[in-house]
Design an enzyme around this catalytic site. Structure first.
Site, PDB file in Angstrom:
ATOM      1  N   ASN A   7       1.160   7.617  -3.052  1.00  0.00           N
ATOM      2  CA  ASN A   7       1.037   8.478  -1.872  1.00  0.00           C
ATOM      3  C   ASN A   7       2.414   9.089  -1.566  1.00  0.00           C
ATOM      4  O   ASN A   7       3.373   8.359  -1.316  1.00  0.00           O
ATOM      5  CB  ASN A   7       0.519   7.636  -0.697  1.00  0.00           C
ATOM      6  CG  ASN A   7       0.371   8.455   0.569  1.00  0.00           C
ATOM      7  OD1 ASN A   7       1.235   9.261   0.897  1.00  0.00           O
ATOM      8  ND2 ASN A   7      -0.706   8.246   1.300  1.00  0.00           N
ATOM      9  N   HIS A  10       5.466  10.662   2.507  1.00  0.00           N
ATOM     10  CA  HIS A  10       6.749  10.494   3.190  1.00  0.00           C
ATOM     11  C   HIS A  10       7.899  11.258   2.544  1.00  0.00           C
ATOM     12  O   HIS A  10       8.966  11.379   3.134  1.00  0.00           O
ATOM     13  CB  HIS A  10       7.042   9.015   3.422  1.00  0.00           C
ATOM     14  CG  HIS A  10       6.019   8.430   4.363  1.00  0.00           C
ATOM     15  ND1 HIS A  10       5.740   9.007   5.583  1.00  0.00           N
ATOM     16  CD2 HIS A  10       5.177   7.384   4.248  1.00  0.00           C
ATOM     17  CE1 HIS A  10       4.769   8.329   6.174  1.00  0.00           C
ATOM     18  NE2 HIS A  10       4.403   7.338   5.384  1.00  0.00           N
ATOM     19  N   HIS A  43      -2.127  12.882   2.332  1.00  0.00           N
ATOM     20  CA  HIS A  43      -2.938  12.913   3.546  1.00  0.00           C
ATOM     21  C   HIS A  43      -2.580  14.163   4.350  1.00  0.00           C
ATOM     22  O   HIS A  43      -1.470  14.264   4.870  1.00  0.00           O
ATOM     23  CB  HIS A  43      -2.632  11.634   4.358  1.00  0.00           C
ATOM     24  CG  HIS A  43      -3.449  11.485   5.607  1.00  0.00           C
ATOM     25  ND1 HIS A  43      -3.361  10.368   6.411  1.00  0.00           N
ATOM     26  CD2 HIS A  43      -4.378  12.284   6.203  1.00  0.00           C
ATOM     27  CE1 HIS A  43      -4.183  10.487   7.442  1.00  0.00           C
ATOM     28  NE2 HIS A  43      -4.811  11.642   7.337  1.00  0.00           N
ATOM     29  N   ARG A  45      -2.822  15.701   7.512  1.00  0.00           N
ATOM     30  CA  ARG A  45      -3.186  15.304   8.877  1.00  0.00           C
ATOM     31  C   ARG A  45      -3.440  16.547   9.717  1.00  0.00           C
ATOM     32  O   ARG A  45      -2.860  17.608   9.491  1.00  0.00           O
ATOM     33  CB  ARG A  45      -2.066  14.471   9.510  1.00  0.00           C
ATOM     34  CG  ARG A  45      -1.855  13.121   8.841  1.00  0.00           C
ATOM     35  CD  ARG A  45      -0.850  12.285   9.627  1.00  0.00           C
ATOM     36  NE  ARG A  45      -1.430  11.808  10.864  1.00  0.00           N
ATOM     37  CZ  ARG A  45      -1.849  10.555  11.071  1.00  0.00           C
ATOM     38  NH1 ARG A  45      -1.715   9.650  10.136  1.00  0.00           N
ATOM     39  NH2 ARG A  45      -2.375  10.199  12.217  1.00  0.00           N
ATOM     40  N   ARG A  49       1.954  16.733  10.319  1.00  0.00           N
ATOM     41  CA  ARG A  49       3.285  16.160  10.544  1.00  0.00           C
ATOM     42  C   ARG A  49       4.063  15.950   9.254  1.00  0.00           C
ATOM     43  O   ARG A  49       5.270  15.861   9.283  1.00  0.00           O
ATOM     44  CB  ARG A  49       3.195  14.855  11.338  1.00  0.00           C
ATOM     45  CG  ARG A  49       2.601  13.709  10.568  1.00  0.00           C
ATOM     46  CD  ARG A  49       2.716  12.410  11.331  1.00  0.00           C
ATOM     47  NE  ARG A  49       1.818  12.378  12.477  1.00  0.00           N
ATOM     48  CZ  ARG A  49       1.368  11.243  13.024  1.00  0.00           C
ATOM     49  NH1 ARG A  49       1.768  10.097  12.553  1.00  0.00           N
ATOM     50  NH2 ARG A  49       0.545  11.270  14.032  1.00  0.00           N
ATOM     51  N   GLU A  70      -6.558  12.597   1.147  1.00  0.00           N
ATOM     52  CA  GLU A  70      -6.956  11.814   2.322  1.00  0.00           C
ATOM     53  C   GLU A  70      -7.093  12.758   3.492  1.00  0.00           C
ATOM     54  O   GLU A  70      -6.212  13.595   3.718  1.00  0.00           O
ATOM     55  CB  GLU A  70      -5.854  10.813   2.680  1.00  0.00           C
ATOM     56  CG  GLU A  70      -5.891   9.529   1.941  1.00  0.00           C
ATOM     57  CD  GLU A  70      -4.773   8.624   2.428  1.00  0.00           C
ATOM     58  OE1 GLU A  70      -4.281   8.783   3.560  1.00  0.00           O
ATOM     59  OE2 GLU A  70      -4.375   7.771   1.648  1.00  0.00           O
ATOM     60  N   THR A 101      -2.179   5.475   9.865  1.00  0.00           N
ATOM     61  CA  THR A 101      -3.603   5.149  10.016  1.00  0.00           C
ATOM     62  C   THR A 101      -3.740   3.693  10.462  1.00  0.00           C
ATOM     63  O   THR A 101      -3.287   2.796   9.762  1.00  0.00           O
ATOM     64  CB  THR A 101      -4.326   5.356   8.669  1.00  0.00           C
ATOM     65  OG1 THR A 101      -3.866   6.574   8.106  1.00  0.00           O
ATOM     66  CG2 THR A 101      -5.821   5.410   8.862  1.00  0.00           C
ATOM     67  N   GLU A 151     -12.331   2.309   0.163  1.00  0.00           N
ATOM     68  CA  GLU A 151     -10.951   1.828   0.047  1.00  0.00           C
ATOM     69  C   GLU A 151     -10.793   0.752   1.110  1.00  0.00           C
ATOM     70  O   GLU A 151     -10.939   1.020   2.309  1.00  0.00           O
ATOM     71  CB  GLU A 151      -9.945   2.963   0.278  1.00  0.00           C
ATOM     72  CG  GLU A 151      -8.508   2.440   0.202  1.00  0.00           C
ATOM     73  CD  GLU A 151      -7.449   3.537   0.198  1.00  0.00           C
ATOM     74  OE1 GLU A 151      -7.714   4.646  -0.305  1.00  0.00           O
ATOM     75  OE2 GLU A 151      -6.348   3.266   0.699  1.00  0.00           O
ATOM     76  N   HIS A 191      -2.784   0.392   2.052  1.00  0.00           N
ATOM     77  CA  HIS A 191      -2.140   0.397   3.364  1.00  0.00           C
ATOM     78  C   HIS A 191      -1.267  -0.840   3.559  1.00  0.00           C
ATOM     79  O   HIS A 191      -1.769  -1.963   3.543  1.00  0.00           O
ATOM     80  CB  HIS A 191      -3.125   0.480   4.536  1.00  0.00           C
ATOM     81  CG  HIS A 191      -2.446   1.008   5.758  1.00  0.00           C
ATOM     82  ND1 HIS A 191      -2.372   2.352   6.037  1.00  0.00           N
ATOM     83  CD2 HIS A 191      -1.750   0.388   6.725  1.00  0.00           C
ATOM     84  CE1 HIS A 191      -1.678   2.522   7.141  1.00  0.00           C
ATOM     85  NE2 HIS A 191      -1.282   1.356   7.573  1.00  0.00           N
TER      86      HIS A 191
HETATM   87  N1  PXP Z   1      -4.520   4.384   1.980  1.00  0.00           N
HETATM   88  C1  PXP Z   1      -4.828   5.068   3.117  1.00  0.00           C
HETATM   89  C2  PXP Z   1      -6.255   5.400   3.378  1.00  0.00           C
HETATM   90  C3  PXP Z   1      -3.816   5.461   4.016  1.00  0.00           C
HETATM   91  O1  PXP Z   1      -4.149   6.144   5.141  1.00  0.00           O
HETATM   92  C4  PXP Z   1      -2.478   5.164   3.705  1.00  0.00           C
HETATM   93  C5  PXP Z   1      -1.391   5.609   4.628  1.00  0.00           C
HETATM   94  O2  PXP Z   1      -1.330   6.988   4.646  1.00  0.00           O
HETATM   95  C6  PXP Z   1      -2.215   4.474   2.505  1.00  0.00           C
HETATM   96  C7  PXP Z   1      -3.255   4.080   1.676  1.00  0.00           C
HETATM   97  C8  PXP Z   1      -0.815   4.139   2.077  1.00  0.00           C
HETATM   98  O3  PXP Z   1      -0.244   3.250   2.983  1.00  0.00           O
HETATM   99  P1  PXP Z   1       1.266   2.868   2.844  1.00  0.00           P
HETATM  100  O4  PXP Z   1       2.077   4.102   3.090  1.00  0.00           O
HETATM  101  O5  PXP Z   1       1.459   1.820   3.899  1.00  0.00           O
HETATM  102  O6  PXP Z   1       1.462   2.352   1.441  1.00  0.00           O
END
Ligand code: PXP
Length: 238
Positions: A7, A10, A43, A45, A49, A70, A101, A151, A191
């Site tokens: 992901n 960030h 994601h 949003r 952001r 996402e 989330t 998930e 997550h």
């Molecule tokens: N899976 C989902 C559905 C999420 O919303 C997120 C956070 O955006 C993640 C995985 C990844 O989480 P993390 O950044 O804590 O690894």
């Protein structure tokens, strides 16, 4: 071993801190793939952001593995997904005030609404994954909806403060995974997973893909994206 979806949200968070053009999440996705990422997740949003519409469109064109979008279950996001056609969509709950989330989707409480979005996406060939807590009723409802994937939300496992509660949360995840597979669902998780807590989740029988962001991007800021992704793949193997 499950596959790794990186992901890259960030990377975009750092860019948006100055509303400039660097660092570019597209470049991060290319580097993650070169280092062995099996998929790229972003994601989009509602408040934009971090990831922007431009990122989603360019990721669709440049990702060589698979692209998991996402998004919240809204009409705006549905229209974007139908247009961009990611390899799969993960539906997540979204609140404007949250830092990230917070909980899983309530499928049981929104059967009609979520069901309609799942059908619209899957009928055009875009498989849907539902981000839910490992609760039997939510898994059952997801299977009834004929979503291709769920998930499992690993946040409670990741935040558990002692071994007993961590093992208990891992047990819920294991049971959820088993129930979902029996019901015909494919299972991903994510997550709050880190280099230190990922292995027991990666080792759950039948687990297909882990979506991991914050810990990889944090390490990448210090040691580089390629090393951070390679080290996560090693951590998943135990
Ligand atoms: N899976 C989902 C559905 C999420 O919303 C997120 C956070 O955006 C993640 C995985 C990844 O989480 P993390 O950044 O804590 O690894």
């Amino acid at each position: 071993m499950p596959t790794l979806g990186v992901n890259i949200d960030h990377i975009a968070t750092i860019r948006q801190a100055r509303r400039t053009v660097e660092p570019d999440p597209i470049a991060a996705a290319v580097l993650a793939e070169l280092a062995g990422a099996d998929g790229i997740t972003a994601h989009l949003r509602e408040d934009r952001r971090h990831i922007q519409d431009r990122d989603v469109r360019l990721l669709r064109q440049t990702v060589r593995t698979h692209f998991n979008l996402e998004m919240a279950a809204t009409d705006e996001m549905l229209a974007i997904a139908l247009d961009v056609k990611p390899d799969y969509v993960t539906l997540v709950p979204e609140k404007r005030e949250e830092v990230t989330t917070e909980g899983g989707l309530d499928i049981v409480g929104q059967l009609a609404r979520i069901g309609e979005i799942v059908d619209k996406l899957q009928n055009t060939g875009i498989p849907v994954s539902l981000f839910i807590d490992a609760e039997p009723a939510q898994i059952e409802a997801s299977a009834k909806m004929q979503a291709k994937f769920i998930e499992l939300h690993t946040g409670k496992y990741a935040e558990a403060q002692d071994e007993t509660s961590k093992n208990q949360e891992l047990n819920f995840l294991a049971q959820g995974c088993e129930q979902a597979i029996k019901a015909g669902l494919r299972v991903n998780a994510g997550h709050g997973l880190t280099y230190w807590n990922v292995y027991p989740v990666a080792a759950l029988p039948g687990m297909e893909e882990l979506n991991i962001g914050h810990t990889i991007i944090s390490r990448a800021a210090l040691v580089g994206m390629e090393r951070a992704v390679r080290e996560m793949k090693q951590a998943m193997m135990g």
